[in-house]
Write an enzyme that holds these catalytic residues in place. Structure first.
Site, PDB file in Angstrom:
ATOM      1  N   CYS A 160     -21.905 -30.432  47.988  1.00  0.00           N
ATOM      2  CA  CYS A 160     -19.688 -30.354  47.730  1.00  0.00           C
ATOM      3  C   CYS A 160     -19.364 -29.013  47.448  1.00  0.00           C
ATOM      4  CB  CYS A 160     -19.386 -30.891  45.944  1.00  0.00           C
ATOM      5  SG  CYS A 160     -20.507 -32.477  46.389  1.00  0.00           S
ATOM      6  N   HIS A 293     -13.340 -27.827  40.091  1.00  0.00           N
ATOM      7  CA  HIS A 293     -15.132 -29.281  40.455  1.00  0.00           C
ATOM      8  C   HIS A 293     -13.556 -30.764  39.913  1.00  0.00           C
ATOM      9  CE1 HIS A 293     -17.444 -30.632  42.911  1.00  0.00           C
ATOM     10  NE2 HIS A 293     -18.189 -31.140  42.496  1.00  0.00           N
ATOM     11  N   GLU A 304     -18.843 -28.356  33.321  1.00  0.00           N
ATOM     12  CA  GLU A 304     -17.984 -27.684  33.717  1.00  0.00           C
ATOM     13  C   GLU A 304     -16.344 -27.376  32.757  1.00  0.00           C
ATOM     14  OE1 GLU A 304     -15.304 -29.252  36.967  1.00  0.00           O
ATOM     15  OE2 GLU A 304     -14.632 -26.929  37.750  1.00  0.00           O
ATOM     16  N   LYS A 323      -8.834 -33.694  42.578  1.00  0.00           N
ATOM     17  CA  LYS A 323      -9.557 -35.469  43.131  1.00  0.00           C
ATOM     18  C   LYS A 323      -8.927 -36.209  42.711  1.00  0.00           C
ATOM     19  CE  LYS A 323     -13.731 -32.442  44.098  1.00  0.00           C
ATOM     20  NZ  LYS A 323     -13.812 -31.290  44.007  1.00  0.00           N
ATOM     21  N   HIS A 328     -13.417 -37.692  46.077  1.00  0.00           N
ATOM     22  CA  HIS A 328     -13.789 -36.218  46.435  1.00  0.00           C
ATOM     23  C   HIS A 328     -14.198 -36.082  47.693  1.00  0.00           C
ATOM     24  CE1 HIS A 328     -16.720 -33.073  46.108  1.00  0.00           C
ATOM     25  NE2 HIS A 328     -17.760 -33.541  44.991  1.00  0.00           N
ATOM     26  N   PHE A 386     -24.098 -31.085  43.736  1.00  0.00           N
ATOM     27  CA  PHE A 386     -25.316 -31.592  43.922  1.00  0.00           C
ATOM     28  C   PHE A 386     -26.416 -30.962  44.556  1.00  0.00           C
ATOM     29  CE2 PHE A 386     -28.482 -34.781  46.062  1.00  0.00           C
ATOM     30  CZ  PHE A 386     -28.195 -36.364  45.402  1.00  0.00           C
TER      31      PHE A 386
END
Lengths: 397, 315
Positions: A160, A293, A304, A323, A328, A386
């Site tokens: 990502c 994110h 986060e 998002k 995403h 990830f």
């Protein structure tokens, strides 16, 4: 630091930058059931799909219909061409001074998953084409060729954070004098592979995602592409082109905690944000907006959120997860969100975080809830992947 | 780009030769066959915790092993950056996950092979195993994956200015499935069998640290063009490691005749260059007949165009 002279984006909320921007202002998301993927989950898991079939994209891009294209290539060429035109790169004479750096998680997986069972039956020519297109690199070379870009090209695959890392790579090439102009960003297609992969991790929401809400249960998988044109000051001045902003700072760090989950305190995220601000020479208090994110998973948003509180010492600026509009887009997200960040700076606007109702109990953070016009000088954009890959970019006027 | 103060400190390699944990591997070279060749698997139990690595594919184990060995040889316990080059990523887990939903349907799938299928799995695992919170990047660009990763390390050190130890690995995995396709589709040059390897280097910019060779030049061009020929002319390497025909007076040695053909083979090329410059007996063992060997260029030409020039010098 380098300048930005063009942007291009394609996502579930628009086929170009203008339509993406319109949807952002109208609080219109692009989440819905897939039209193009034959999966068991097609009426269970909503996704953020680009509203064009491959055939329509081939037509739109005037590509040779006899060739086989991965959706990855098509989306990449679409968004990269827009950034290219925006920055008037057609007029650049020395094509070897333009580099192309792209990020992707799964490359041409959309083709591979359709054809790999039949590989043994294929004729040689079809086999070479389809299998070659599985490689992450293929869309990069195809887009570079389509735009007659002849400088260095390479492909980043850090899940990502791929596009954000491609932007860093591009900025360094310019700093080292190895390119004057770099088209940098990323792309990912929706695929049965990623839908099932993320579903097996139990982090997909059956409803439109609710980032940073206490009731969030997961993300909506999506597709798209986003690119920026990075340019050296000298080249920009020589061409007499107006910049959209600057890349002021960046950092790539690793959480090194777990293969898929983030550490609860967001160690890698804190390092990425604070080092990016440090490189930019900017105090956290000078940040006007954070494009987080914000995937909408339990784990990411808590981690986060904690990292934001640490970096901003409790005084977190206006922030939102776009998002909630696009879903995403994996490896593309850093590129698409870079484009949104530059739009925020140029139009003096911050976007809402859709569907937010209640702040996360342990966090008490409230994201931006309406479109708000204000001066935006500095934007921090986060892309956390990830595998523990954390990247933050700082954009400025 | 001419480089200053960039060194390769140590290296480690699992390949179709007995390169792993055997400093004199070149004295017992394995002949190449016509068939696809897989790496000689090390005795994993000897080096890795079997419980922790039980579910790991071969490529992950080889990557972890070589990373640890290179660090050990360099005498370091920490890394500042992990940069991984892999064109095909984790093929075994990718096909395993594809097969799982093809055969079992799309419900109740186990996530393990998906988690281990992404290209950045390798770099993520290495970072976790040595607790490296620093720079972490994975580059996947076919035959230029390794070169553009090495360039990434160079650009990172150039920017950071302080002393850094960077892991740079070139890793590709051959599965029965991919071997079948590579062979049938003739993806590669026919001269050598398709193969695989995990090769890594500790690249650093610390004059005071252990140095095996100096990385003196790196250039990426559109093709084997005049720029590359000019570099050969100006820099005068004593030997070129390449599988291509190169118009120059410098002797050329085809290193793929030792390691086979795969997308990150140039990492093996660099590994061989380090061996040739640091071990006196390597030269004659592999069949390089150059009297004085101080500087080696590795030239990689991509079948679809593009070319790389790497150059190393004895320290």
């Amino acid at each position: 630091m380098t300048w930005i002279t063009g942007i291009g984006a394609v996502s579930a909320i628009g086929l170009d930058v203008a339509s993406n921007y319109k949807s952002l202002l109208e609080s219109k998301d692009g989440i819905g059931y897939t039209e193009y993927i034959d999966t068991y989950h097609k009426r269970i898991l909503p996704v953020g799909e680009v509203k064009l079939s491959n055939e329509q994209l081939i037509d739109l891009l005037s590509l040779d219909k006899r060739d086989i294209y991965s959706r990855t290539e098509l989306l990449s060429i679409k968004a990269a061409s827009e950034a290219y035109q925006h920055a008037h790169l057609g007029e650049v004479k020395d094509r070897t001074r333009i580099a192309f750096i792209s990020g992707t998680s799964v490359g041409g997986m959309d083709l591979s998953e359709r054809y790999y069972k039949g590989y043994e039956l294929e004729g040689k020519k079809e086999l070479v084409t389809k299998f070659r297109k599985h490689g992450c690199y293929k869309h990069t070379e195809s887009a570079a060729k389509a735009l007659n870009v002849q400088g260095i090209s390479t492909t980043i695959s850090t899940a990502c954070s791929s596009a954000a890392n491609a932007i860093i790579y591009g900025a360094r090439l310019i700093d080292a004098g190895m390119a004057d102009i770099v088209i940098a960003g990323g792309v990912d297609p929706l695929s049965k592979f990623t839908i099932n992969g993320f579903n097996s991790l139990k982090i997909l929401d059956t409803e439109p995602t609710r980032p940073f809400d206490d009731s969030r249960v997961g993300l909506n998988l999506a597709e798209g592409a986003g690119y920026v044109v990075l340019e050296s000051e000298q080249s920009m001045k020589q061409r007499g082109i107006q910049p959209l902003g600057r890349l002021l700072g960046y950092a790539n760090t690793c959480d090194a905690y777990h293969q898929t989950a983030s550490s609860p305190e967001g160690k890698g995220a804190v390092l990425a944000m604070s080092r990016a601000l440090e490189l930019a020479g900017i105090q956290p208090s000078a940040v006007d907006y954070v494009n987080v994110h914000g995937t909408g998973t339990q784990n990411n948003d808590l981690s986060e959120g904690n990292a934001l509180k640490t970096v901003f010492n409790g005084k977190v600026p206006s922030f939102s997860s776009t998002k909630s509009y696009t879903g995403h887009t994996l490896g593309a997200s850093g590129g698409i969100e870079a484009a949104y960040s530059l739009l925020a700076i140029n139009n003096g606007v911050v976007y809402p975080n859709l569907r937010f109702k209640t702040s996360i109990a342990d966090l008490g953070l409230i994201p931006q809830q309406q479109v708000e016009y204000k001066t935006v000088n500095v934007v921090l954009s986060n892309s956390f992947g990830f595998g523990g890959n954390n990247t933050s970019l700082v954009f400025g006027r | 780009m001419q480089l200053q103060n960039i060194y390769i400190g140590s290296s480690s390699c699992v390949s179709i030769q007995e390169t792993f944990d055997n400093p004199l591997w070149f004295e017992s070279l394995k002949p190449l066959t016509k068939e696809p060749m897989k790496v000689l698997a090390p005795d994993y139990k000897k080096f890795l915790d079997p419980t922790a690595t039980r579910r790991m594919s071969k490529v992950l184990k080889n990557s972890l092993l070589t990373a640890r060995q290179a660090m050990e040889q360099q005498g370091i316990a920490e890394l500042d950056a992990v940069i991984t080059a892999t064109a095909w990523g984790c093929q075994e887990d990718t096909t395993k996950f594809l097969d799982s939903f093809e055969s079992m349907g799309e419900e109740l799938l186990s996530p393990t092979s998906f988690i281990q299928s992404t290209h950045n799995t390798i770099g993520g695992l290495i970072a976790m195993s040595v607790k490296c919170n620093g720079y972490n990047n994975t580059i996947s660009h076919d035959f230029m994956s390794f070169e553009t990763s090495l360039l990434d390390a160079v650009l990172l050190m150039r920017e950071n200015k302080q002393a850094m130890n960077c892991y740079v690995g070139g890793i590709d995995e051959l599965t029965d499935f991919s071997a079948g396709i590579f062979t049938k589709a003739q993806c590669f040059n026919d001269a050598h069998p398709v193969a695989e390897a995990a090769t890594c280097f500790i690249v650093h910019n610390n004059e005071a640290q252990k140095k095996a060779v100096k990385l003196s030049n790196i250039a990426l061009t559109q093709s084997l063009d005049q720029t590359v020929l000019d570099l050969i002319q100006q820099n005068k390497p004593d030997l070129i490691l390449s599988s291509s025909v190169i118009a120059s007076d410098v002797p050329v040695f085809d290193y793929r005749g030792l390691c086979g053909e795969f997308t990150t083979a140039s990492a093996f090329g660099l590994y061989l260059a380090v061996e040739l410059l640091t071990k006196a007996s390597a030269k004659s063992a592999v069949g390089v007949s150059v009297a004085v060997l101080k500087k080696i260029a590795i030239i990689n030409v991509y079948p679809e165009g593009r070319c790389s020039y790497l150059e190393v010098e004895a320290c």
